[in-house]
Design a protein around this motif. Sequence first.
Motif, PDB file in Angstrom:
ATOM      1  N   VAL A 107      19.488  35.469  97.889  1.00  0.00           N
ATOM      2  CA  VAL A 107      19.020  36.562  98.746  1.00  0.00           C
ATOM      3  C   VAL A 107      18.316  37.608  97.888  1.00  0.00           C
ATOM      4  O   VAL A 107      18.624  37.776  96.709  1.00  0.00           O
ATOM      5  N   ASN A 108      17.375  38.298  98.523  1.00  0.00           N
ATOM      6  CA  ASN A 108      16.778  39.467  97.882  1.00  0.00           C
ATOM      7  C   ASN A 108      16.430  40.490  98.952  1.00  0.00           C
ATOM      8  O   ASN A 108      16.651  40.255 100.136  1.00  0.00           O
ATOM      9  N   GLY A 109      15.905  41.631  98.542  1.00  0.00           N
ATOM     10  CA  GLY A 109      15.685  42.732  99.469  1.00  0.00           C
ATOM     11  C   GLY A 109      16.952  43.558  99.562  1.00  0.00           C
ATOM     12  O   GLY A 109      17.645  43.754  98.554  1.00  0.00           O
ATOM     13  N   VAL A 110      17.300  44.025 100.773  1.00  0.00           N
ATOM     14  CA  VAL A 110      18.469  44.901 100.923  1.00  0.00           C
ATOM     15  C   VAL A 110      19.787  44.137 100.920  1.00  0.00           C
ATOM     16  O   VAL A 110      20.850  44.752 100.877  1.00  0.00           O
ATOM     17  N   LEU A 111      19.741  42.795 100.938  1.00  0.00           N
ATOM     18  CA  LEU A 111      20.964  41.998 100.849  1.00  0.00           C
ATOM     19  C   LEU A 111      21.211  41.579  99.407  1.00  0.00           C
ATOM     20  O   LEU A 111      20.283  41.193  98.701  1.00  0.00           O
ATOM     21  N   THR A 145      27.217  25.235 103.438  1.00  0.00           N
ATOM     22  CA  THR A 145      27.353  26.147 102.302  1.00  0.00           C
ATOM     23  C   THR A 145      27.541  27.566 102.819  1.00  0.00           C
ATOM     24  O   THR A 145      27.043  27.914 103.897  1.00  0.00           O
ATOM     25  N   THR A 146      28.251  28.388 102.049  1.00  0.00           N
ATOM     26  CA  THR A 146      28.454  29.786 102.426  1.00  0.00           C
ATOM     27  C   THR A 146      28.183  30.691 101.240  1.00  0.00           C
ATOM     28  O   THR A 146      28.433  30.328 100.088  1.00  0.00           O
ATOM     29  N   LEU A 147      27.669  31.876 101.548  1.00  0.00           N
ATOM     30  CA  LEU A 147      27.358  32.869 100.524  1.00  0.00           C
ATOM     31  C   LEU A 147      27.815  34.232 101.026  1.00  0.00           C
ATOM     32  O   LEU A 147      27.299  34.727 102.037  1.00  0.00           O
ATOM     33  N   PRO A 148      28.792  34.867 100.341  1.00  0.00           N
ATOM     34  CA  PRO A 148      29.188  36.217 100.740  1.00  0.00           C
ATOM     35  C   PRO A 148      28.104  37.213 100.316  1.00  0.00           C
ATOM     36  O   PRO A 148      27.577  37.129  99.199  1.00  0.00           O
ATOM     37  N   VAL A 149      27.773  38.154 101.226  1.00  0.00           N
ATOM     38  CA  VAL A 149      26.705  39.115 100.944  1.00  0.00           C
ATOM     39  C   VAL A 149      27.123  40.509 101.395  1.00  0.00           C
ATOM     40  O   VAL A 149      28.044  40.677 102.190  1.00  0.00           O
ATOM     41  N   ARG A 150      26.388  41.499 100.872  1.00  0.00           N
ATOM     42  CA  ARG A 150      26.543  42.877 101.328  1.00  0.00           C
ATOM     43  C   ARG A 150      25.147  43.484 101.472  1.00  0.00           C
ATOM     44  O   ARG A 150      24.184  43.040 100.816  1.00  0.00           O
ATOM     45  N   ALA A 151      25.040  44.484 102.319  1.00  0.00           N
ATOM     46  CA  ALA A 151      23.771  45.175 102.522  1.00  0.00           C
ATOM     47  C   ALA A 151      23.824  46.534 101.831  1.00  0.00           C
ATOM     48  O   ALA A 151      24.784  47.289 102.003  1.00  0.00           O
ATOM     49  N   GLY A 155      17.007  47.499 106.390  1.00  0.00           N
ATOM     50  CA  GLY A 155      15.685  47.109 105.912  1.00  0.00           C
ATOM     51  C   GLY A 155      15.510  45.609 105.917  1.00  0.00           C
ATOM     52  O   GLY A 155      16.244  44.883 106.600  1.00  0.00           O
ATOM     53  N   ASP A 156      14.547  45.141 105.154  1.00  0.00           N
ATOM     54  CA  ASP A 156      14.195  43.721 105.143  1.00  0.00           C
ATOM     55  C   ASP A 156      14.895  42.977 104.010  1.00  0.00           C
ATOM     56  O   ASP A 156      15.150  43.538 102.941  1.00  0.00           O
ATOM     57  N   ALA A 157      15.177  41.718 104.270  1.00  0.00           N
ATOM     58  CA  ALA A 157      15.773  40.832 103.271  1.00  0.00           C
ATOM     59  C   ALA A 157      15.171  39.442 103.445  1.00  0.00           C
ATOM     60  O   ALA A 157      14.639  39.107 104.508  1.00  0.00           O
ATOM     61  N   THR A 158      15.272  38.652 102.407  1.00  0.00           N
ATOM     62  CA  THR A 158      14.757  37.285 102.440  1.00  0.00           C
ATOM     63  C   THR A 158      15.777  36.342 101.831  1.00  0.00           C
ATOM     64  O   THR A 158      16.350  36.638 100.779  1.00  0.00           O
ATOM     65  N   LEU A 159      16.016  35.224 102.523  1.00  0.00           N
ATOM     66  CA  LEU A 159      16.781  34.120 101.945  1.00  0.00           C
ATOM     67  C   LEU A 159      15.787  33.185 101.298  1.00  0.00           C
ATOM     68  O   LEU A 159      14.716  32.913 101.856  1.00  0.00           O
ATOM     69  N   LEU A 160      16.140  32.647 100.141  1.00  0.00           N
ATOM     70  CA  LEU A 160      15.326  31.636  99.475  1.00  0.00           C
ATOM     71  C   LEU A 160      16.173  30.372  99.378  1.00  0.00           C
ATOM     72  O   LEU A 160      17.236  30.379  98.752  1.00  0.00           O
ATOM     73  N   LEU A 161      15.710  29.297 100.008  1.00  0.00           N
ATOM     74  CA  LEU A 161      16.484  28.068 100.115  1.00  0.00           C
ATOM     75  C   LEU A 161      15.834  26.941  99.338  1.00  0.00           C
ATOM     76  O   LEU A 161      14.609  26.835  99.288  1.00  0.00           O
ATOM     77  N   PRO A 180      11.263  30.557 102.014  1.00  0.00           N
ATOM     78  CA  PRO A 180      11.729  31.861 102.496  1.00  0.00           C
ATOM     79  C   PRO A 180      12.104  31.855 103.979  1.00  0.00           C
ATOM     80  O   PRO A 180      11.469  31.201 104.799  1.00  0.00           O
ATOM     81  N   VAL A 181      13.149  32.609 104.305  1.00  0.00           N
ATOM     82  CA  VAL A 181      13.539  32.909 105.686  1.00  0.00           C
ATOM     83  C   VAL A 181      13.821  34.404 105.723  1.00  0.00           C
ATOM     84  O   VAL A 181      14.612  34.916 104.922  1.00  0.00           O
ATOM     85  N   HIS A 182      13.179  35.120 106.638  1.00  0.00           N
ATOM     86  CA  HIS A 182      13.257  36.576 106.665  1.00  0.00           C
ATOM     87  C   HIS A 182      14.334  37.071 107.622  1.00  0.00           C
ATOM     88  O   HIS A 182      14.572  36.483 108.675  1.00  0.00           O
ATOM     89  N   LEU A 183      14.964  38.185 107.231  1.00  0.00           N
ATOM     90  CA  LEU A 183      15.959  38.849 108.050  1.00  0.00           C
ATOM     91  C   LEU A 183      15.641  40.336 108.105  1.00  0.00           C
ATOM     92  O   LEU A 183      14.952  40.873 107.222  1.00  0.00           O
TER      93      LEU A 183
END
Length: 195
Positions: A107-111, A145-151, A155-161, A180-183
Amino acid sequence: MTPSTHTRPSRKAPFAAALLSFVCLAALAACGGQPAGDADDSAPRATRTTRFTENGVTVTLSVSDWHASQGTLTAVFTPEAKGFHLYSTDLPPTGIEGVGRPTAMAVNGVLKAQGRLTAGAEVRSISVPGVDTPVPVYPDGPVTTTLPVRADADGDATLLLGYASCSTQDGCTIPVSDRPVHLRVTGDGPAFDAP
């Protein structure tokens, strides 16, 4: 001569149906609704789940257990064809002797990640012709698969798979890297852009 049994169709039925349709549409508009098929496509939509299919694998993404700016991102990687497996999350980025690609989510951005990506499947090792070292893979079929995250903020965030699927009989699909998948993260938590 006998009277004709043929009757003329009533002109009242089509008129009544048209009048009823008009009344229903007027009532719907008065309540702020819109008829089906006329939805406002200009309004952005967001969802807690999304999916895409690329290079022989369907990936289903979801957000769960969101509380106090923390939660879990889940990705289910499902090969489309029987007999195909995915590679371990611990595989090096370029594989082993060039074979395979890791199942990955970043993840990147605010996540921000709060830990490592984990998979709900046992790793097994296979031998690949021409490769000296055993290659770690998951059993054939889907892998969750699971990934624990925090914000950090709204704002915007992107998952990279990333992933690749292979079969011992049919070979491999083309690997996917940094797809990329945007959130969008709000006070209600992360939501994916509607596809």
